[in-house]
Design a protein around this motif. Structure first.
Motif, short mmCIF file in Angstrom:
data_model
loop_
_atom_site.label_atom_id
_atom_site.label_comp_id
_atom_site.label_asym_id
_atom_site.label_seq_id
_atom_site.Cartn_x
_atom_site.Cartn_y
_atom_site.Cartn_z
N UNK A 1 19.48 29.19 55.90
CA UNK A 1 19.41 28.80 57.31
C UNK A 1 20.66 28.04 57.73
N UNK A 2 21.14 27.19 56.83
CA UNK A 2 22.34 26.38 57.10
C UNK A 2 23.56 27.29 57.32
N UNK A 3 23.68 28.30 56.49
CA UNK A 3 24.85 29.19 56.54
C UNK A 3 24.78 30.16 57.72
N UNK A 4 23.59 30.41 58.24
CA UNK A 4 23.44 31.44 59.28
C UNK A 4 23.16 30.87 60.66
N UNK A 5 23.19 29.55 60.82
CA UNK A 5 23.02 28.94 62.14
C UNK A 5 24.24 28.11 62.48
N UNK A 6 24.43 27.90 63.75
CA UNK A 6 25.57 27.12 64.22
C UNK A 6 25.07 25.87 64.94
N UNK A 7 25.90 24.84 64.92
CA UNK A 7 25.54 23.61 65.61
C UNK A 7 24.76 22.67 64.71
N UNK A 8 24.54 21.47 65.19
CA UNK A 8 23.89 20.45 64.37
C UNK A 8 22.39 20.68 64.27
N UNK B 1 9.91 19.08 61.36
CA UNK B 1 11.31 18.67 61.37
C UNK B 1 11.78 18.53 59.92
N UNK B 2 12.88 19.19 59.60
CA UNK B 2 13.45 19.14 58.25
C UNK B 2 14.93 18.77 58.35
N UNK B 3 15.33 17.68 57.70
CA UNK B 3 16.74 17.31 57.63
C UNK B 3 17.35 17.92 56.37
N UNK B 4 18.40 18.72 56.57
CA UNK B 4 19.07 19.37 55.45
C UNK B 4 20.58 19.18 55.60
N UNK B 5 21.18 18.49 54.62
CA UNK B 5 22.59 18.17 54.67
C UNK B 5 22.91 17.44 55.98
N UNK B 6 23.84 17.96 56.78
CA UNK B 6 24.20 17.27 58.01
C UNK B 6 23.55 17.91 59.24
N UNK B 7 22.47 18.64 59.01
CA UNK B 7 21.85 19.37 60.10
C UNK B 7 20.34 19.13 60.10
N UNK B 8 19.73 19.20 61.28
CA UNK B 8 18.28 19.06 61.42
C UNK B 8 17.70 20.39 61.89
#
Length: 259
Positions: free
Chosen positions: A49-56, A223-230
């Motif tokens: 999800x992190x690699x395939x989405x943009x923005x915070x 709500x899931x916080x993963x690395x620098x993204x929510x």
């Protein structure tokens, strides 16, 4: 269950020949309840999800989640869903929507499949959850268009009449079950479009008596916080499902006491 009910799944079993059936959309299905488990046990999904989405911030749609969804996830989310929490508390066998999503018209079609021959049980409760009217085919008739042009009605009048007509078709079918089969039925509303048509039949949520599920999503979304993204899924989290389950149980118990 009879194959006419291919759209339903058995999510909880009880030996006492009492049943509860939940028909609705992704809220009734339980979308997103497995996401915290994925975060803990399958972090590669959130890496994807992190690699395939943009923005915070990112909203995780079902389209993004579905490729990773398993049979075990289905069992897990049912165990946290208000459907199973209610069934366990009331000691009833539970059937619920097998597939994610749904429209009011499709759910009315599914209701029409029930009768005393293919579901010969007396002690049955149906919880019908109304979903967005945006999923309905609500085309204007020539008469309605003419009245709009002549300013004899407003567009709000037109759509309210259409919503009311849809509600009446669903309500009449459930009344038939109540009269002919002795079944009980109650309503829930996602967005509040149908509540005012028969407020006594609608379950209200929490201490504040919220009339629609949407009012709960502000405080009880996933709500899931993963690395620098929510990452968000604006369906109800496990705490929200407990709140809804408690509200359903209180409403049913109060109604049965007064009947």
């Amino acid at each position: 269950m009879h194959n006419k009910f291919y759209h339903l799944e058995l999510s909880h079993y009880s030996h006492n020949n009492k049943f509860i059936i939940f028909i609705g959309d992704s809220y009734t299905w339980g979308q997103g309840l497995y996401l915290p488990k994925w975060f803990e046990e399958r972090p590669e999904t959130f890496h994807h999800f992190y690699e395939t989405t943009k923005g915070y911030d990112a909203h995780l749609s079902w389209v993004q989640q579905e490729p990773f969804f398993t049979i075990e996830d289905n069992k897990f989310k049912n165990s946290l869903s208000f459907t199973n929490l209610v069934a366990e508390k009331l000691d009833r066998t539970c059937y619920k929507s097998k597939h994610n999503g749904g429209s009011n018209s499709n759910n009315l079609f599914y209701l029409s499949k029930f009768n005393s021959h293919n579901f010969p049980h007396k002690d049955v409760i149906i919880i019908f959850q109304f979903t967005s009217v945006g999923r309905e085919d609500l085309e204007l008739t020539d008469e309605e268009a003419s009245k709009l042009v002549n300013n004899s009605i407003t567009i709000d009048d037109v759509f309210r009449d259409k919503f009311h007509s849809l509600f009446n078709r669903i309500d009449n079918k459930l009344k038939d079950f109540e009269i002919e089969l002795g079944w009980k039925y109650y309503y829930m509303d996602w967005l509040g479009d149908f509540y005012d048509f028969n407020s006594d039949k609608f379950i209200k949520f929490g201490e504040g008596g919220e009339k629609c599920i949407d009012a709960l999503t502000k405080d009880y979304h996933i709500k899931i916080d993963y690395r620098d993204r929510t990452f968000y899924d604006y369906h109800l989290n496990s705490e929200g499902n407990i709140l809804v389950a408690d509200s359903i149980i209180k409403h049913i118990e109060k109604d049965l006491e007064n009947s």
